[in-house]
Enzyme design. Sequence first.
Site, mmCIF file in Angstrom:
data_model
loop_
_atom_site.group_PDB
_atom_site.id
_atom_site.type_symbol
_atom_site.label_atom_id
_atom_site.label_comp_id
_atom_site.label_asym_id
_atom_site.label_seq_id
_atom_site.Cartn_x
_atom_site.Cartn_y
_atom_site.Cartn_z
ATOM 1 N NE ARG A 53 15.130 -5.407 6.207
ATOM 2 C CZ ARG A 53 14.938 -4.415 5.333
ATOM 3 N NH1 ARG A 53 15.780 -3.405 5.284
ATOM 4 N NH2 ARG A 53 13.907 -4.418 4.519
ATOM 5 N NE ARG A 94 9.778 -6.812 1.592
ATOM 6 C CZ ARG A 94 9.078 -5.978 2.347
ATOM 7 N NH1 ARG A 94 9.534 -5.641 3.544
ATOM 8 N NH2 ARG A 94 7.935 -5.488 1.935
ATOM 9 C CE LYS A 152 -0.883 -0.190 5.006
ATOM 10 N NZ LYS A 152 -0.027 -1.364 5.245
ATOM 11 N NE ARG A 197 5.375 -5.851 10.519
ATOM 12 C CZ ARG A 197 5.974 -5.433 9.401
ATOM 13 N NH1 ARG A 197 6.979 -6.122 8.888
ATOM 14 N NH2 ARG A 197 5.581 -4.327 8.791
ATOM 15 N NE ARG A 229 0.130 2.244 12.012
ATOM 16 C CZ ARG A 229 0.927 1.541 11.212
ATOM 17 N NH1 ARG A 229 0.714 0.261 11.024
ATOM 18 N NH2 ARG A 229 1.944 2.111 10.605
#
Length: 213
Positions: free
Chosen positions: A160, A127, A13, A171, A88
């Site tokens: 990471r 990633r 987003k 999350r 949020r």
Amino acid sequence: MKIIMLGAPGAGKGTQAKMIAEKYGIPHVSTGDIFRANIKNGTELGMEAKKYMDQGLLVPDELTVKILLDRVAQEDCRNGYVLDGFPRTIPQADVLDKALTELGDQIDYAINVDVPDENIVKRMGGRRACLSCGATYHIEHVPPKAEGICDACGQELVLRDDDKPETVQNRLNVYHEQTQPLIEFYSAKEVLKTVDGTQDMKDVFAAVTAILD
């Protein structure tokens, strides 16, 4: 044109928000950026927010909305803005909604970039980052020339902690619990639009612009 971006962490987003801002000539308003700018400039609101942040506490919703309204009242937001990272939670959305209503204003579109959890875990788990120069790669979509080595500086690439599957899933759990109810909130206000975020970035953007145009 006042837009809110919704979507799970890693749904893309933020990227879409930047592209919308560029195409329509409206500011990309990220709450993180506003906090940093207010603190850096030593504003009264910034100093108040810093008190909470220094203690590792969340900045209260009312204060966050004050800082946000201060930002969107600036001249460059006259034709609209794209909000990224706020609201949020339902309480935040309520505070924002009431504050905008008092100004005789409202959100025009809440765009939900929809991506299933498993896609996000796979996307973020692929990633790789160079801690030396900050370059980022993806083992499938943007691989380095040599496996595990940064093209730019030749240092080793790492996964990471933020991108590890268990962290990503945590999350996502927080997102489903706190942020996903916003989809119903904005749907009830008849401003919600959903796009398929599993497509290529350009195709997602084409779907977004089809809504906004």
